[in-house]
Design a protein around this motif. Structure first.
Motif, PDB file in Angstrom:
ATOM      1  N   THR A  76       0.844  -1.191   0.000  1.00 25.16           N
ATOM      2  CA  THR A  76       0.000   0.000   0.000  1.00 25.16           C
ATOM      3  C   THR A  76       0.880   1.241   0.000  1.00 25.16           C
ATOM      4  OG1 THR A  76      -0.119   0.102   2.418  1.00 25.16           O
ATOM      5  CG2 THR A  76      -1.872  -1.114   1.292  1.00 25.16           C
ATOM      6  N   PHE A  77       0.291   2.351  -0.422  1.00 24.70           N
ATOM      7  CA  PHE A  77       0.925   3.648  -0.260  1.00 24.70           C
ATOM      8  C   PHE A  77      -0.147   4.660   0.100  1.00 24.70           C
ATOM      9  CE2 PHE A  77      -0.107   3.607  -4.771  1.00 24.70           C
ATOM     10  CZ  PHE A  77      -0.545   4.897  -5.036  1.00 24.70           C
ATOM     11  N   THR A  78       0.274   5.723   0.762  1.00 24.82           N
ATOM     12  CA  THR A  78      -0.641   6.762   1.227  1.00 24.82           C
ATOM     13  C   THR A  78      -0.291   8.072   0.544  1.00 24.82           C
ATOM     14  OG1 THR A  78      -0.822   5.669   3.366  1.00 24.82           O
ATOM     15  CG2 THR A  78      -1.467   7.985   3.279  1.00 24.82           C
ATOM     16  N   VAL A  79      -1.316   8.803   0.137  1.00 22.99           N
ATOM     17  CA  VAL A  79      -1.131  10.133  -0.435  1.00 22.99           C
ATOM     18  C   VAL A  79      -1.842  11.126   0.469  1.00 22.99           C
ATOM     19  CG1 VAL A  79      -1.591  11.655  -2.398  1.00 22.99           C
ATOM     20  CG2 VAL A  79      -0.985   9.263  -2.795  1.00 22.99           C
ATOM     21  N   ILE A  80      -1.087  12.119   0.950  1.00 24.40           N
ATOM     22  CA  ILE A  80      -1.669  13.204   1.751  1.00 24.40           C
ATOM     23  C   ILE A  80      -1.805  14.411   0.840  1.00 24.40           C
ATOM     24  CG2 ILE A  80      -1.362  14.732   3.731  1.00 24.40           C
ATOM     25  CD1 ILE A  80       0.256  12.424   5.027  1.00 24.40           C
ATOM     26  N   VAL A  81      -3.052  14.831   0.625  1.00 26.23           N
ATOM     27  CA  VAL A  81      -3.346  15.991  -0.212  1.00 26.23           C
ATOM     28  C   VAL A  81      -3.398  17.213   0.698  1.00 26.23           C
ATOM     29  CG1 VAL A  81      -4.997  17.021  -1.813  1.00 26.23           C
ATOM     30  CG2 VAL A  81      -4.646  14.534  -1.809  1.00 26.23           C
ATOM     31  N   GLN A  82      -2.531  18.190   0.414  1.00 30.23           N
ATOM     32  CA  GLN A  82      -2.463  19.399   1.229  1.00 30.23           C
ATOM     33  C   GLN A  82      -3.696  20.281   0.995  1.00 30.23           C
ATOM     34  OE1 GLN A  82       0.091  19.692   3.409  1.00 30.23           O
ATOM     35  NE2 GLN A  82       0.799  17.738   2.619  1.00 30.23           N
ATOM     36  N   PRO A  83      -4.106  21.096   1.968  1.00 25.76           N
ATOM     37  CA  PRO A  83      -5.238  22.002   1.764  1.00 25.76           C
ATOM     38  C   PRO A  83      -5.002  22.939   0.577  1.00 25.76           C
ATOM     39  CG  PRO A  83      -4.652  21.891   4.086  1.00 25.76           C
ATOM     40  CD  PRO A  83      -3.565  21.165   3.334  1.00 25.76           C
ATOM     41  N   ASN A  84      -6.071  23.214  -0.148  1.00 21.41           N
ATOM     42  CA  ASN A  84      -6.002  24.099  -1.304  1.00 21.41           C
ATOM     43  C   ASN A  84      -6.396  25.506  -0.871  1.00 21.41           C
ATOM     44  OD1 ASN A  84      -6.037  25.344  -3.764  1.00 21.41           O
ATOM     45  ND2 ASN A  84      -7.574  24.024  -4.695  1.00 21.41           N
ATOM     46  N   GLN A  85      -5.443  26.419  -0.853  1.00 19.59           N
ATOM     47  CA  GLN A  85      -5.707  27.814  -0.463  1.00 19.59           C
ATOM     48  C   GLN A  85      -5.978  28.689  -1.685  1.00 19.59           C
ATOM     49  OE1 GLN A  85      -6.074  28.750   2.762  1.00 19.59           O
ATOM     50  NE2 GLN A  85      -5.845  26.559   3.142  1.00 19.59           N
ATOM     51  N   ASN A  86      -6.007  28.095  -2.863  1.00 22.94           N
ATOM     52  CA  ASN A  86      -6.250  28.835  -4.094  1.00 22.94           C
ATOM     53  C   ASN A  86      -7.744  29.018  -4.329  1.00 22.94           C
ATOM     54  OD1 ASN A  86      -3.435  28.878  -4.753  1.00 22.94           O
ATOM     55  ND2 ASN A  86      -3.633  26.771  -5.472  1.00 22.94           N
ATOM     56  N   THR A  87      -8.088  29.985  -5.159  1.00 24.15           N
ATOM     57  CA  THR A  87      -9.489  30.230  -5.490  1.00 24.15           C
ATOM     58  C   THR A  87      -9.884  29.503  -6.776  1.00 24.15           C
ATOM     59  OG1 THR A  87      -8.849  32.279  -6.596  1.00 24.15           O
ATOM     60  CG2 THR A  87      -9.570  32.447  -4.296  1.00 24.15           C
ATOM     61  N   GLU A  88      -9.068  28.531  -7.194  1.00 23.66           N
ATOM     62  CA  GLU A  88      -9.370  27.701  -8.354  1.00 23.66           C
ATOM     63  C   GLU A  88      -9.128  26.242  -7.999  1.00 23.66           C
ATOM     64  OE1 GLU A  88      -7.101  28.867 -11.746  1.00 23.66           O
ATOM     65  OE2 GLU A  88      -7.858  30.917 -11.729  1.00 23.66           O
ATOM     66  N   ASP A  89      -9.931  25.352  -8.615  1.00 24.29           N
ATOM     67  CA  ASP A  89      -9.690  23.923  -8.451  1.00 24.29           C
ATOM     68  C   ASP A  89      -8.290  23.596  -8.978  1.00 24.29           C
ATOM     69  OD1 ASP A  89     -12.296  23.736  -7.596  1.00 24.29           O
ATOM     70  OD2 ASP A  89     -13.035  22.717  -9.394  1.00 24.29           O
ATOM     71  N   ARG A  90      -7.698  22.562  -8.447  1.00 23.73           N
ATOM     72  CA  ARG A  90      -6.434  22.109  -9.011  1.00 23.73           C
ATOM     73  C   ARG A  90      -6.565  20.649  -9.407  1.00 23.73           C
ATOM     74  NH1 ARG A  90      -2.460  23.216  -3.842  1.00 23.73           N
ATOM     75  NH2 ARG A  90      -3.560  21.974  -2.295  1.00 23.73           N
ATOM     76  N   LYS A  91      -5.901  20.333 -10.508  1.00 21.96           N
ATOM     77  CA  LYS A  91      -5.969  18.986 -11.074  1.00 21.96           C
ATOM     78  C   LYS A  91      -4.566  18.429 -11.219  1.00 21.96           C
ATOM     79  CE  LYS A  91     -10.077  20.145 -13.763  1.00 21.96           C
ATOM     80  NZ  LYS A  91     -11.086  19.202 -13.374  1.00 21.96           N
ATOM     81  N   GLY A  92      -4.458  17.136 -11.060  1.00 22.73           N
ATOM     82  CA  GLY A  92      -3.165  16.477 -11.208  1.00 22.73           C
ATOM     83  C   GLY A  92      -3.349  14.997 -11.450  1.00 22.73           C
ATOM     84  N   GLU A  93      -2.245  14.284 -11.412  1.00 26.28           N
ATOM     85  CA  GLU A  93      -2.265  12.844 -11.633  1.00 26.28           C
ATOM     86  C   GLU A  93      -1.385  12.142 -10.614  1.00 26.28           C
ATOM     87  OE1 GLU A  93      -0.893  12.517 -15.673  1.00 26.28           O
ATOM     88  OE2 GLU A  93      -2.945  12.592 -16.447  1.00 26.28           O
ATOM     89  N   ILE A  94      -1.869  11.006 -10.152  1.00 28.17           N
ATOM     90  CA  ILE A  94      -1.080  10.099  -9.331  1.00 28.17           C
ATOM     91  C   ILE A  94      -0.649   8.986 -10.280  1.00 28.17           C
ATOM     92  CG2 ILE A  94      -1.108   8.481  -7.399  1.00 28.17           C
ATOM     93  CD1 ILE A  94      -3.389  10.255  -6.211  1.00 28.17           C
ATOM     94  N   GLY A  95       0.657   8.819 -10.436  1.00 28.38           N
ATOM     95  CA  GLY A  95       1.175   7.801 -11.348  1.00 28.38           C
ATOM     96  C   GLY A  95       1.887   6.708 -10.587  1.00 28.38           C
ATOM     97  N   VAL A  96       1.622   5.464 -10.971  1.00 26.12           N
ATOM     98  CA  VAL A  96       2.298   4.312 -10.385  1.00 26.12           C
ATOM     99  C   VAL A  96       2.868   3.498 -11.545  1.00 26.12           C
ATOM    100  CG1 VAL A  96       2.095   2.323  -8.839  1.00 26.12           C
ATOM    101  CG2 VAL A  96       0.583   4.297  -8.531  1.00 26.12           C
ATOM    102  N   GLU A  97       4.156   3.133 -11.445  1.00 25.95           N
ATOM    103  CA  GLU A  97       4.818   2.381 -12.514  1.00 25.95           C
ATOM    104  C   GLU A  97       5.484   1.129 -11.967  1.00 25.95           C
ATOM    105  OE1 GLU A  97       7.571   4.670 -14.777  1.00 25.95           O
ATOM    106  OE2 GLU A  97       6.055   6.085 -15.457  1.00 25.95           O
ATOM    107  N   CYS A  98       5.413   0.084 -12.766  1.00 27.49           N
ATOM    108  CA  CYS A  98       6.130  -1.165 -12.492  1.00 27.49           C
ATOM    109  C   CYS A  98       6.691  -1.637 -13.818  1.00 27.49           C
ATOM    110  CB  CYS A  98       5.200  -2.216 -11.901  1.00 27.49           C
ATOM    111  SG  CYS A  98       5.995  -3.829 -11.680  1.00 27.49           S
ATOM    112  N   GLY A  99       7.984  -1.439 -14.015  1.00 33.43           N
ATOM    113  CA  GLY A  99       8.604  -1.829 -15.283  1.00 33.43           C
ATOM    114  C   GLY A  99       7.979  -1.090 -16.447  1.00 33.43           C
ATOM    115  N   THR A 100       7.349  -1.830 -17.342  1.00 32.17           N
ATOM    116  CA  THR A 100       6.749  -1.227 -18.537  1.00 32.17           C
ATOM    117  C   THR A 100       5.274  -0.909 -18.369  1.00 32.17           C
ATOM    118  OG1 THR A 100       6.239  -3.413 -19.436  1.00 32.17           O
ATOM    119  CG2 THR A 100       8.368  -2.427 -20.053  1.00 32.17           C
TER     120      THR A 100
END
Length: 124
Positions: A76-100
């Motif tokens: 398992t792994f844990t992701v802690i998302v920090q509070p968003n102090q911006n006045t806009e939504d933020r988008k991103g990606e969580i990537g996990v890789e194993c070899g290819t």
């Protein structure tokens, strides 16, 4: 003598064929949950399960922290998302890789509510 030499050559060819036909391991990776994640502006703690047959790595947006960043096999792994102090939504990606093989999970964090100030702890 010729028969012995032929036998040695034949055995060598069989051995080489067996080595070259050896099954290669195919990279395998499953991550759960693997659907799009939506978080509120206050932040969140997310836990992911990994099923893998090798070493895997995690990459997250700069407004979050993952632990561990590297694992092997199932875990398992844990992701802690920090509070968003911006006045806009933020988008991103969580990537996990194993070899290819890679898994990409989209994450969207809501914007800070306008006019709402962050509550700070009282000063002593």
């Amino acid at each position: 003598m010729k028969n012995l030499l032929r036998s040695l050559v034949f055995c060598s060819l069989i051995l080489c064929a067996a080595i070259s036909c050896k099954k290669k391991t195919v990279d395998m990776l499953e991550v759960s949950p693997n659907t799009e994640i939506n978080c509120g502006p206050e932040g969140d703690t997310l836990v992911f399960s990994v099923t893998s047959n090798g070493e895997w790595t995690v990459d997250v947006p700069d407004w979050s922290v993952a632990t561990p960043l590297i694992g092997e096999g199932n875990g398992t792994f844990t992701v802690i998302v920090q509070p968003n102090q911006n006045t806009e939504d933020r988008k991103g990606e969580i990537g996990v890789e194993c070899g290819t093989v890679s898994v990409v999970i989209s994450i969207t964090q809501g914007k800070k509510e306008e006019g709402k100030e962050e509550e700070l702890p009282p000063l002593n």
